[in-house]
Design a protein around this motif. Structure first.
Motif, PDB file in Angstrom:
ATOM      1  N   GLU A 111      -9.332  -4.736   0.758  1.00 57.76           N
ATOM      2  CA  GLU A 111      -8.841  -5.531   1.881  1.00 57.76           C
ATOM      3  C   GLU A 111      -8.662  -4.717   3.159  1.00 57.76           C
ATOM      4  O   GLU A 111      -8.303  -5.274   4.195  1.00 57.76           O
ATOM      5  N   GLU A 163       2.537   1.587  -3.390  1.00 62.49           N
ATOM      6  CA  GLU A 163       1.607   2.073  -4.419  1.00 62.49           C
ATOM      7  C   GLU A 163       1.391   3.576  -4.304  1.00 62.49           C
ATOM      8  O   GLU A 163       1.353   4.287  -5.310  1.00 62.49           O
ATOM      9  N   TYR A 166     -10.368   2.982  -1.474  1.00 60.46           N
ATOM     10  CA  TYR A 166     -10.915   2.046  -2.466  1.00 60.46           C
ATOM     11  C   TYR A 166     -10.290   0.660  -2.405  1.00 60.46           C
ATOM     12  O   TYR A 166     -10.676  -0.214  -3.167  1.00 60.46           O
ATOM     13  N   HIS A 167      -9.324   0.441  -1.530  1.00 62.82           N
ATOM     14  CA  HIS A 167      -8.737  -0.894  -1.401  1.00 62.82           C
ATOM     15  C   HIS A 167      -9.713  -1.806  -0.658  1.00 62.82           C
ATOM     16  O   HIS A 167     -10.102  -1.502   0.469  1.00 62.82           O
ATOM     17  N   LEU A 224       0.834  -1.200   0.000  1.00 62.61           N
ATOM     18  CA  LEU A 224       0.000   0.000   0.000  1.00 62.61           C
ATOM     19  C   LEU A 224       0.871   1.254   0.000  1.00 62.61           C
ATOM     20  O   LEU A 224       0.638   2.188  -0.781  1.00 62.61           O
TER      21      LEU A 224
END
Length: 99
Positions: free
Chosen positions: A83, A31, A80-81, A28
């Motif tokens: 998990e 990214e 918007y992830h 994360l």
């Protein structure tokens, strides 16, 4: 000059160890750094909890509007992830006229 700071408090999904936590948080952070090369990103809190993480994002810009725009985009990307669950997001803006 403006410095924008974003603090994200996130709840991780099915994570049962600190090793699993790292396998979610590190990608994360990577990214965010890849998509927004002008920001600094780090895990800043909840280091000993395996289902929670705090991520700090900072940006420096010549305009307050640009700081807000970049930090909003970072927040949306994390939200918007699937998990993770974004529990809270706090933005602060500092300028060089503050004492």
């Amino acid at each position: 000059m403006y410095v924008g700071a974003l603090t994200l408090d996130i709840l991780l999904g099915d994570v049962r160890s600190l090793k699993q936590k790292r396998s979610v948080v590190r990608p994360l952070i990577a990214e965010l750094q890849r998509r927004f090369p002008g920001v600094a990103v780090a895990e800043t809190g909840h280091l000993d909890l395996h289902r929670r993480a705090e991520i700090g994002v900072a940006v420096v810009s010549g305009s307050a509007a640009n700081c807000d725009e970049v930090l909003d985009a970072c927040e949306r990307m994390v939200a918007y992830h699937p998990e993770i669950e974004l529990l809270s997001a706090r933005q602060r803006l500092f300028n060089d006229h503050e004492e």
